[in-house]
Design a protein around this motif. Structure first.
Motif, mmCIF file in Angstrom:
data_model
loop_
_atom_site.group_PDB
_atom_site.id
_atom_site.type_symbol
_atom_site.label_atom_id
_atom_site.label_comp_id
_atom_site.label_asym_id
_atom_site.label_seq_id
_atom_site.Cartn_x
_atom_site.Cartn_y
_atom_site.Cartn_z
ATOM 1 N N ASN A 40 6.763 12.481 3.225
ATOM 2 C CA ASN A 40 5.449 11.879 3.052
ATOM 3 C C ASN A 40 5.161 10.826 4.119
ATOM 4 O O ASN A 40 4.066 10.805 4.700
ATOM 5 C CB ASN A 40 5.316 11.267 1.659
ATOM 6 C CG ASN A 40 3.929 10.733 1.393
ATOM 7 O OD1 ASN A 40 3.684 9.541 1.468
ATOM 8 N ND2 ASN A 40 3.003 11.634 1.079
ATOM 9 N N ARG A 44 2.260 11.030 7.100
ATOM 10 C CA ARG A 44 1.261 9.981 7.272
ATOM 11 C C ARG A 44 1.241 9.498 8.723
ATOM 12 O O ARG A 44 0.171 9.310 9.318
ATOM 13 C CB ARG A 44 1.531 8.820 6.319
ATOM 14 C CG ARG A 44 1.329 9.195 4.859
ATOM 15 C CD ARG A 44 1.747 8.077 3.914
ATOM 16 N NE ARG A 44 0.803 6.981 3.952
ATOM 17 C CZ ARG A 44 1.120 5.718 4.204
ATOM 18 N NH1 ARG A 44 2.372 5.390 4.467
ATOM 19 N NH2 ARG A 44 0.193 4.787 4.187
ATOM 20 N N ILE A 166 -8.805 12.680 6.057
ATOM 21 C CA ILE A 166 -7.390 12.436 5.758
ATOM 22 C C ILE A 166 -6.871 11.274 6.596
ATOM 23 O O ILE A 166 -6.154 10.404 6.100
ATOM 24 C CB ILE A 166 -6.558 13.704 6.006
ATOM 25 C CG1 ILE A 166 -6.942 14.783 4.989
ATOM 26 C CG2 ILE A 166 -5.065 13.404 5.904
ATOM 27 C CD1 ILE A 166 -6.300 16.124 5.232
ATOM 28 N N SER A 169 -8.094 8.066 5.075
ATOM 29 C CA SER A 169 -7.383 7.705 3.842
ATOM 30 C C SER A 169 -6.029 7.080 4.165
ATOM 31 O O SER A 169 -5.618 6.111 3.525
ATOM 32 C CB SER A 169 -7.198 8.940 2.949
ATOM 33 O OG SER A 169 -6.264 9.844 3.498
ATOM 34 N N GLN A 174 -3.757 4.854 1.788
ATOM 35 C CA GLN A 174 -3.625 5.862 0.739
ATOM 36 C C GLN A 174 -2.682 6.972 1.186
ATOM 37 O O GLN A 174 -2.450 7.170 2.374
ATOM 38 C CB GLN A 174 -5.003 6.445 0.409
ATOM 39 C CG GLN A 174 -6.014 5.408 -0.063
ATOM 40 C CD GLN A 174 -7.406 5.996 -0.206
ATOM 41 O OE1 GLN A 174 -7.578 7.211 -0.155
ATOM 42 N NE2 GLN A 174 -8.399 5.137 -0.362
ATOM 43 N N ASN A 175 -2.151 7.694 0.209
ATOM 44 C CA ASN A 175 -1.288 8.823 0.511
ATOM 45 C C ASN A 175 -2.123 10.090 0.651
ATOM 46 O O ASN A 175 -2.906 10.415 -0.247
ATOM 47 C CB ASN A 175 -0.258 9.033 -0.604
ATOM 48 C CG ASN A 175 0.909 8.082 -0.481
ATOM 49 O OD1 ASN A 175 1.306 7.712 0.611
ATOM 50 N ND2 ASN A 175 1.463 7.675 -1.616
ATOM 51 N N ASP A 177 -3.077 13.935 0.480
ATOM 52 C CA ASP A 177 -2.651 15.069 -0.339
ATOM 53 C C ASP A 177 -2.359 16.220 0.610
ATOM 54 O O ASP A 177 -3.146 17.164 0.751
ATOM 55 C CB ASP A 177 -3.755 15.437 -1.334
ATOM 56 C CG ASP A 177 -3.328 16.556 -2.263
ATOM 57 O OD1 ASP A 177 -2.105 16.803 -2.346
ATOM 58 O OD2 ASP A 177 -4.201 17.178 -2.900
ATOM 59 N N ASP A 179 0.942 18.697 2.434
ATOM 60 C CA ASP A 179 2.342 19.081 2.518
ATOM 61 C C ASP A 179 2.675 19.523 3.945
ATOM 62 O O ASP A 179 1.827 19.473 4.841
ATOM 63 C CB ASP A 179 2.679 20.180 1.507
ATOM 64 C CG ASP A 179 1.823 21.434 1.688
ATOM 65 O OD1 ASP A 179 1.331 21.663 2.818
ATOM 66 O OD2 ASP A 179 1.648 22.175 0.707
#
Length: 216
Positions: A40, A44, A166, A169, A174-175, A177, A179
């Motif tokens: 994760n 990011r 994205i 965010s 923020q994380n 969403d 993969d």
């Protein structure tokens, strides 16, 4: 700095793209080899870097093309309309902002009597990404340098939703969403878009699209 030939332009575009693609490939490899607990965080980081190179490359590529066109030392009546508009932007701004007929007349006189003098194509502080390179801003940048936006229309949703939203965010803590597979798709699309724009700019230079039609 001057860029006098298509070959010089192509080399500068290729060099800028090459180091960015190498770094993004390293980031992609880092994500794909991540352990579950690191995935994760690495995604990011990867999203932020993908956007940074997207914005940086588009800005640099457009400015490089402006330098190339400026180095040609063409007159106003030799340039395509987009470059005439860019070269006269300051004068047109005065025309729009003033109610003085004398200034309006001066501009008309200039347009009618001075189109055979060398144009001053600006190269600095022209390309504005606003740290938010969405599809609308990309369209404006390509319009400034006279590159067709048509083939990029199908990518508007991708640019605005899958990349920009994205990235924003992540920038706001923020994380995403996302993969590993989705990140791989993002990496592939962004590098492909950058390469396509590089190709379009080089093609425009080769085909003399910066010149008025029928000007040798």
């Amino acid at each position: 700095m001057k860029i006098r030939t298509v070959e010089e332009l192509q080399n500068r575009l290729d060099d800028d793209f090459a180091w960015r693609r190498k770094e993004l490939t390293n980031i992609y490899t880092n994500v794909s080899s991540s352990k579950p607990k690191q995935m994760n965080t690495n995604i990011r980081i990867g999203v932020v870097m993908l956007y940074a190179h997207w914005e940086g490359f588009i800005k640099n590529a457009a400015e490089t093309y402006l330098i190339f066109v400026s180095s040609k030392k063409l007159t106003y009546n030799q340039l395509s309309n987009n470059f005439i508009a860019l070269s006269l932007k300051a004068k047109l701004s005065v025309f729009q902002e003033t109610n003085k007929n004398t200034l309006h007349t001066q501009l008309v006189d200039f347009l009618l009597g001075n189109l055979d003098i060398r144009a001053q194509v600006p190269t600095e502080n022209v390309i504005k990404t606003q740290s938010n390179l969405n599809s609308n801003i990309l369209k404006e940048i390509l319009s400034i340098i006279g590159v067709s936006y048509d083939q990029f229309e199908l990518k508007e949703k991708f640019i605005d939703t899958q990349l920009l939203n994205i990235r924003n965010s992540v920038a706001h803590g923020q994380n995403p969403d996302m993969d590993e597979i989705e990140f791989s798709e993002l990496y592939t699309e962004i590098t492909s878009l950058m390469n396509s724009i590089k190709t379009e700019i080089a093609n425009n230079a080769t085909l003399l699209n910066y010149k008025k039609v029928n000007i040798a």
